[in-house]
Design a protein around this motif. Structure first.
Motif, short mmCIF file in Angstrom:
data_model
loop_
_atom_site.label_atom_id
_atom_site.label_comp_id
_atom_site.label_asym_id
_atom_site.label_seq_id
_atom_site.Cartn_x
_atom_site.Cartn_y
_atom_site.Cartn_z
N LEU A 1 0.83 -1.20 0.00
CA LEU A 1 0.00 0.00 0.00
C LEU A 1 0.87 1.25 0.00
N GLU A 2 1.89 1.28 0.85
CA GLU A 2 2.74 2.46 0.95
C GLU A 2 3.49 2.71 -0.36
N SER A 3 3.95 1.63 -0.99
CA SER A 3 4.66 1.75 -2.26
C SER A 3 3.74 2.30 -3.35
N ASN A 4 2.48 1.82 -3.34
CA ASN A 4 1.50 2.27 -4.33
C ASN A 4 1.18 3.75 -4.15
N LYS B 1 0.76 10.32 -3.89
CA LYS B 1 -0.19 10.66 -2.82
C LYS B 1 0.56 10.73 -1.50
N LEU B 2 1.45 11.71 -1.40
CA LEU B 2 2.39 11.76 -0.29
C LEU B 2 1.73 12.14 1.04
N LYS B 3 0.71 12.99 0.99
CA LYS B 3 0.01 13.35 2.22
C LYS B 3 -0.70 12.14 2.81
N LEU B 4 -1.36 11.38 1.95
CA LEU B 4 -2.04 10.17 2.41
C LEU B 4 -1.02 9.14 2.87
N LEU B 5 0.11 9.04 2.19
CA LEU B 5 1.18 8.12 2.59
C LEU B 5 1.67 8.45 3.99
#
Length: 314
Positions: free
Chosen positions: A74-77, A83-87
């Motif tokens: 998930l983090e890689s995707n 989507k850095l804020k969501l990451l």
């Protein structure tokens, strides 16, 4: 004086009030908007200076462990899609040092706390219940730790509740008062109607000394046929001073359906992205039900919306 650096979060309950939703999902993972309820509790502990958390789980609670672990795919995707804020939000949950232990039998809150005795050792510690979310300018537990550092004794987080609701809580019998801090003369778990010593209810936050474990070793079953933490603290109060602190902030009861719904509405109204649409939907519902939305919305804007939610949650 030892500082409070460890916390226990009991999360072994069956969640029967939310069946069938909790048949395969831990009730602690039910979301308020976009965040599981237990995450609010963990974040409060971390913001209060807690360094080590132990979550007491039971069968079928693996989703809690997964939530606070890394999700590499998930983090890689998310990173690949920019989507850095969501990451960053997703990764926040995996940066906390959390330990887990199972309560193998459903023997109540007191037993759940006792299960973590080896993790705690001979240190003072906090207990945060997952059914209670507290929204405050200064985190509720941090307020209590400040009080603990002043008195070096057990502290119970309390707030007044309506007289008709005292039978739902552990209730404090206060001896004396100094501002928001009370000396405790005794405690009663879920007193029958009309028999409560006060309306000061223990609301899901505790700071306790390690001596409580020795008391829990021999604690007999109490209300509901379970080992009640309140009963053990009442025995502790016979041996050393126990205090109650009327913490500042709004407490939300997400352990029952109405409280969960009102909490979700309150958090939605407080969210800038959801506020307008939520208020519009409430207005449309009131019109459909034949209520007076203008009066309701005028009242809602005139005061802190959290008061509206807390009417049913104490």
């Amino acid at each position: 004086m030892q500082k409070v650096k460890k916390a226990i979060i009991p999360a072994a309950g069956l969640g029967t009030r939310f069946l069938p939703a909790t048949k395969a999902m831990p009730k602690e993972m039910l979301p308020i908007i976009d965040k599981p309820t237990i995450q609010y509790i963990v974040e409060e502990a971390v913001e209060s200076g807690i360094e080590d958390i132990i979550i007491v789980t039971g069968k079928g609670k693996r989703a809690i462990e997964d939530h606070f672990d890394h999700a590499f795919e998930l983090e890689s995707n998310l990173e690949m899609k920019g989507k850095l804020k969501l990451l960053e939000e997703v990764q926040r949950t995996s940066k906390v040092d959390i330990h887990y232990i199972r309560q193998k039998e459903p023997k109540g809150l007191g037993h759940a706390v006792w299960c973590a005795r080896r993790f705690i050792g001979q240190e003072p510690f906090a207990v945060l219940l997952g059914d209670d979310i507290v929204r405050a300018e200064t985190p509720c537990l941090k307020q209590m730790i400040t009080q603990y550092e002043a008195v070096s004794s057990a502290i119970l987080g309390v707030q007044p509740v309506p007289d008709g609701e005292t039978g739902r809580y552990g209730i404090v019998a206060p001896a004396s008062q100094n501002g928001r801090l009370y000396e405790v003369a005794g405690l009663v778990e879920k007193p029958p109607a009309g028999q409560a010593p006060s309306n000061l209810a223990i609301l899901g936050r505790y700071i306790l000394p390690p001596e409580i474990f020795g008391i829990l070793d021999s604690q007999e079953e109490g209300s509901g046929g379970e080992i009640q933490l309140t009963d053990a603290i009442a025995r502790l109060a016979l041996e050393q001073q126990v205090y109650a602190y009327n913490f500042q902030g709004t407490r939300y009861d997400v352990g029952e359906k109405l409280g969960f719904i009102l909490t979700t509405l309150d958090f939605a109204v407080a969210n800038p992205e959801l506020r307008g649409a939520t208020l519009k939907a409430i207005q449309e519902l009131l019109v459909k039900e034949g209520a007076a939305p203008e009066i309701f919305l005028r009242d809602l804007r005139a005061r802190d919306v959290s008061d509206w939610s807390s009417r049913s949650t104490g």
